[in-house]
Design a protein around this motif. Structure first.
Motif, PDB file in Angstrom:
ATOM      1  N   SER A 491       0.815  -1.219   0.000  1.00  0.00           N
ATOM      2  CA  SER A 491       0.000   0.000   0.000  1.00  0.00           C
ATOM      3  C   SER A 491       0.850   1.272   0.000  1.00  0.00           C
ATOM      4  N   LYS A 492       2.117   1.137   0.371  1.00  0.00           N
ATOM      5  CA  LYS A 492       3.013   2.291   0.441  1.00  0.00           C
ATOM      6  C   LYS A 492       3.875   2.444  -0.820  1.00  0.00           C
ATOM      7  N   ILE A 493       3.828   1.458  -1.710  1.00  0.00           N
ATOM      8  CA  ILE A 493       4.712   1.444  -2.884  1.00  0.00           C
ATOM      9  C   ILE A 493       4.015   2.050  -4.099  1.00  0.00           C
ATOM     10  N   ASP A 494       4.762   2.811  -4.850  1.00  0.00           N
ATOM     11  CA  ASP A 494       4.262   3.416  -6.091  1.00  0.00           C
ATOM     12  C   ASP A 494       3.921   2.298  -7.084  1.00  0.00           C
ATOM     13  N   PRO A 495       2.680   2.240  -7.606  1.00  0.00           N
ATOM     14  CA  PRO A 495       2.274   1.187  -8.549  1.00  0.00           C
ATOM     15  C   PRO A 495       3.196   1.067  -9.757  1.00  0.00           C
ATOM     16  N   ALA A 496       3.725   2.204 -10.211  1.00  0.00           N
ATOM     17  CA  ALA A 496       4.640   2.164 -11.358  1.00  0.00           C
ATOM     18  C   ALA A 496       5.935   1.433 -11.002  1.00  0.00           C
ATOM     19  N   ALA A 497       6.441   1.689  -9.788  1.00  0.00           N
ATOM     20  CA  ALA A 497       7.649   0.996  -9.338  1.00  0.00           C
ATOM     21  C   ALA A 497       7.396  -0.498  -9.191  1.00  0.00           C
ATOM     22  N   PHE A 498       6.206  -0.837  -8.724  1.00  0.00           N
ATOM     23  CA  PHE A 498       5.827  -2.243  -8.577  1.00  0.00           C
ATOM     24  C   PHE A 498       5.782  -2.925  -9.949  1.00  0.00           C
ATOM     25  N   GLN A 499       5.187  -2.243 -10.930  1.00  0.00           N
ATOM     26  CA  GLN A 499       5.078  -2.780 -12.293  1.00  0.00           C
ATOM     27  C   GLN A 499       6.461  -3.008 -12.888  1.00  0.00           C
ATOM     28  N   THR A 500       7.352  -2.072 -12.678  1.00  0.00           N
ATOM     29  CA  THR A 500       8.706  -2.175 -13.215  1.00  0.00           C
ATOM     30  C   THR A 500       9.472  -3.327 -12.574  1.00  0.00           C
ATOM     31  N   LYS A 501       9.291  -3.490 -11.268  1.00  0.00           N
ATOM     32  CA  LYS A 501      10.032  -4.512 -10.529  1.00  0.00           C
ATOM     33  C   LYS A 501       9.569  -5.920 -10.878  1.00  0.00           C
ATOM     34  N   PHE A 502       8.250  -6.131 -10.970  1.00  0.00           N
ATOM     35  CA  PHE A 502       7.713  -7.474 -11.095  1.00  0.00           C
ATOM     36  C   PHE A 502       7.050  -7.773 -12.447  1.00  0.00           C
ATOM     37  N   ASN A 503       7.089  -6.808 -13.374  1.00  0.00           N
ATOM     38  CA  ASN A 503       6.475  -6.983 -14.694  1.00  0.00           C
ATOM     39  C   ASN A 503       4.993  -7.369 -14.590  1.00  0.00           C
ATOM     40  N   ALA A 504       4.341  -6.881 -13.563  1.00  0.00           N
ATOM     41  CA  ALA A 504       2.918  -7.172 -13.341  1.00  0.00           C
ATOM     42  C   ALA A 504       2.317  -6.053 -12.501  1.00  0.00           C
ATOM     43  N   PRO A 505       1.020  -5.785 -12.682  1.00  0.00           N
ATOM     44  CA  PRO A 505       0.375  -4.720 -11.913  1.00  0.00           C
ATOM     45  C   PRO A 505       0.168  -5.134 -10.461  1.00  0.00           C
ATOM     46  N   LEU A 509      -1.258  -8.861  -6.868  1.00  0.00           N
ATOM     47  CA  LEU A 509      -0.423  -9.093  -5.686  1.00  0.00           C
ATOM     48  C   LEU A 509      -0.594 -10.505  -5.117  1.00  0.00           C
ATOM     49  N   ASN A 510      -1.825 -10.939  -4.916  1.00  0.00           N
ATOM     50  CA  ASN A 510      -2.058 -12.255  -4.320  1.00  0.00           C
ATOM     51  C   ASN A 510      -1.469 -13.382  -5.168  1.00  0.00           C
ATOM     52  N   GLU A 511      -1.627 -13.271  -6.474  1.00  0.00           N
ATOM     53  CA  GLU A 511      -1.091 -14.273  -7.383  1.00  0.00           C
ATOM     54  C   GLU A 511       0.427 -14.301  -7.340  1.00  0.00           C
ATOM     55  N   LEU A 512       1.025 -13.141  -7.268  1.00  0.00           N
ATOM     56  CA  LEU A 512       2.483 -13.037  -7.218  1.00  0.00           C
ATOM     57  C   LEU A 512       3.041 -13.561  -5.897  1.00  0.00           C
ATOM     58  N   VAL A 513       2.305 -13.324  -4.816  1.00  0.00           N
ATOM     59  CA  VAL A 513       2.731 -13.820  -3.511  1.00  0.00           C
ATOM     60  C   VAL A 513       2.662 -15.347  -3.486  1.00  0.00           C
ATOM     61  N   THR A 514       1.587 -15.916  -4.041  1.00  0.00           N
ATOM     62  CA  THR A 514       1.432 -17.368  -4.095  1.00  0.00           C
ATOM     63  C   THR A 514       2.569 -18.027  -4.869  1.00  0.00           C
ATOM     64  N   ALA A 515       3.005 -17.389  -5.943  1.00  0.00           N
ATOM     65  CA  ALA A 515       4.091 -17.918  -6.779  1.00  0.00           C
ATOM     66  C   ALA A 515       5.471 -17.608  -6.208  1.00  0.00           C
ATOM     67  N   LYS A 516       5.492 -16.941  -5.038  1.00  0.00           N
ATOM     68  CA  LYS A 516       6.737 -16.574  -4.344  1.00  0.00           C
ATOM     69  C   LYS A 516       7.559 -15.536  -5.109  1.00  0.00           C
ATOM     70  N   THR A 517       6.933 -14.874  -6.057  1.00  0.00           N
ATOM     71  CA  THR A 517       7.620 -13.815  -6.792  1.00  0.00           C
ATOM     72  C   THR A 517       7.732 -12.559  -5.928  1.00  0.00           C
ATOM     73  N   VAL A 518       6.690 -12.275  -5.177  1.00  0.00           N
ATOM     74  CA  VAL A 518       6.693 -11.122  -4.273  1.00  0.00           C
ATOM     75  C   VAL A 518       6.898 -11.606  -2.842  1.00  0.00           C
ATOM     76  N   THR A 519       7.887 -11.031  -2.174  1.00  0.00           N
ATOM     77  CA  THR A 519       8.168 -11.325  -0.767  1.00  0.00           C
ATOM     78  C   THR A 519       8.391 -10.006  -0.038  1.00  0.00           C
TER      79      THR A 519
END
Length: 578
Positions: A491-505, A509-519
């Protein structure tokens, strides 16, 4: 019937009547055999050393999408402890019938064979085989190996019951002293690094279904992106960047196979060293306590039958005492290395390194083992009940100090808080081990020595319960804390920075966490400056719950009284002699 008699005759050399000590036998030759077996099965306390490898079997450097989660791996340890208690409870009467040698040999086959089956499960990535081998069969081996020397040493050392049970169980607490460095060495020996493709910026990455892929000339391959800290934890330290999934090896399967063979050999040799005292034997010069003095110290001069013991309130009060004392420590032991790394790895990264965390697990074993002998021997002087009072009063205060140190280190990254945490947990583990070593003598004091081995085995179902309850509480509360921490950080991270980091909007988030891409660690890399890393506080709630359990155990111990005469063997089983 004839075949059964032949089989019984074939294995008669394992039976109780074949291992009665001859006159003049030195009773001090028995404890080394007990300690050797317990050192082997006590390596279960080094389970957390396997956690990082088992959760990165495909990714090796960091977890891939198909890798086992920490919570699923932690439960293997729990299953082993559950079957330890069940096997001990069921085999209690059998132990009294066949003797410690037969039980010890059976334990060797189960514990060593469990490792070998677990090795197959890891190499084929079949989690159920790991549960069956290490958890079920290995757990049964733990239970049989654990109870095999207890009643034997209580009979060899009636003059020093606390010290005797301390010796009997000391090796179990010290198993990780040998196991932890041995496992760490073997994992490094058998591990191979995955294929490195380059830095994250140098490789074209795409994200599909939460997974990361790299576009190569030969086609698309699944990859993991490792931070510098993750790459540095490899047995052969690598660089931060992109690694191909499935190209390396953690070495865990080979380690399981090696340990299974080594433990089997040692346990077989130790089992053949067991001897039991002749009927009516007693130490030279020892005079049993007179009745009045025994009563004042809550040491009965009578005995309670194993089946009758379950009808007494004392058994169930001691069951609660053991269960909650174990619950408060066993969950922490199962993830000790992970907890140390998460609480202090981000705030004191130059001190709380992977090797430091490994040493921490080793020291847990040292204090666990020393506590078993120290507290059990101390109980010979201050009494078993007072010893457990010490555990619960001191332990409650120490558990409450851990969240304080974890929260304080986030605001002030000082080594002082690490020292406080280290000291508190080490003292806790002396009392955790001390509880195991003191409870058999406590049972002998309350129920007599006639069936103490079987009664002790049944009481170990409390350990089985704690083996589920402890890891469940600590992983459930930790997972809740992780989920909340990720949501708060996102909630504190800029959505654009998130998109750049993980190649996903950020909506994925939940899908990325399940796949262990986001920690949590990866979110902290793009979090606004000044954001406090929540990792160190993930276990605060758990520690408060553990302190509460010790308070309940204190009152249960306070209610323990001598067993009423109506439960004694002379009243319930007049055909037996106490």
């Amino acid at each position: 019937m004839k075949q059964a008699n032949s089989a019984q005759h074939l294995f008669s050399f394992l039976m109780k009547d074949k291992i009665v000590a001859s006159p003049g036998f030195n009773r001090w030759l028995v404890p080394p055999a007990s300690i050797a077996i317990h050192l082997c099965i006590g390596s279960v306390y080094a389970w957390s050393i396997f956690n990082p490898a088992l959760t990165k079997e495909f990714g090796v450097v960091t977890s891939a999408a198909e890798d086992w989660s920490l919570s699923s791996v932690v439960w293997i340890f729990s299953v082993a402890i559950v079957f330890l208690g069940l096997a001990a409870a069921i085999a209690g009467k059998w132990l009294e019938e066949v003797g410690p040698r037969c039980v010890g040999v059976t334990a060797a086959f189960l514990w060593g064979g469990g490792f070998i089956i677990g090795s197959i499960g890891i190499s084929t990535h079949q989690l159920w085989l790991l549960y069956l081998g290490y958890g079920v069969l290995g757990g049964c081996g733990l239970g049989l190996g654990y109870v095999s020397p207890v009643s034997t040493l209580l009979r060899w050392f009636p003059d020093k019951r606390g010290m005797a049970t301390g010796m009997a169980i000391m090796g179990f607490g010290g198993g990780a002293i040998i196991g932890a460095p041995l496992i760490t060495y073997l994992l490094a020996k058998f591990a191979t690094a995955p294929t490195y493709l380059g830095t994250e910026s140098a490789v074209y990455l795409i994200t599909e279904g939460g997974k990361r892929f790299a576009e190569l000339a030969s086609g698309k391959v699944e990859v993991v992106v490792a931070t510098a800290a993750e790459a540095a934890k490899l047995p052969m330290p690598g660089d931060a960047g992109v690694y191909v999934v499935g190209t390396g090896n953690t070495g865990a399967s080979s380690v399981f196979l090696t340990l299974g063979i080594v433990y089997f050999i040692i346990m077989i040799l130790a089992s053949f060293a067991y001897r039991i005292p002749a009927k009516n034997w007693k130490p030279e010069g020892w005079v049993p306590p007179v009745k009045d003095n025994a009563i004042s110290n809550m040491i009965t001069t009578n005995s309670v039958h194993i089946d009758q013991s379950l009808k007494t309130p004392q058994f169930w009060l001691l069951w609660i005492v053991l269960c909650f004392n174990v619950t408060a420590g066993i969950g922490v032991i199962g993830i000790a290395k992970t907890m140390m790394t998460e609480i202090f790895g981000t705030t004191l990264p130059t001190i709380a390194t992977a090797s430091f965390a490994g040493t921490y697990v080793l020291m847990i074993s040292v204090f666990n083992m020393c506590g078993r002998f120290f507290w059990a021997s101390t109980s010979d002087f201050i009494g078993r009940k007072n010893t457990f009072h010490c555990f619960f009063v001191i332990g409650t205060l120490l558990y409450l100090s851990i969240p304080y140190a974890a929260s304080a280190v986030s605001a002030d990254p000082s080594v002082t808080w690490l020292i406080l945490f280290y000291a508190a947990t080490m003292i806790i583990f002396t009392m955790y081990g001390g509880g195991f070593a003191t409870i058999p003598a406590y049972l002998a004091d309350i129920f007599g020595t006639l069936h103490v081995g079987g009664i002790h085995g049944r009481l170990l179902t409390a350990w089985s319960t704690a083996g589920v309850l402890g890891p469940f509480v600590i992983t459930y509360l930790r997972n809740l804390s992780v989920e909340n921490a990720i949501k708060n950080l996102a909630s504190k991270i800029d959505p654009a920075a998130f998109q750049t980091k993980f190649n996903a909007p950020i909506s994925q988030l939940n899908e990325l966490v399940t796949a262990k891409t986001v920690t949590v660690a990866k979110l902290m890399e793009i979090a606004p400056i000044g954001t406090i890393d929540p990792t160190s506080s993930l276990y605060n709630t758990t520690m408060y719950v553990m302190a509460g359990l010790l308070v309940i155990a204190f009152f249960a111990n306070l209610m323990v009284r001598p067993v009423q005469a109506k439960h004694h063997v002379s009243h319930t089983h007049p055909d037996l002699k106490a």
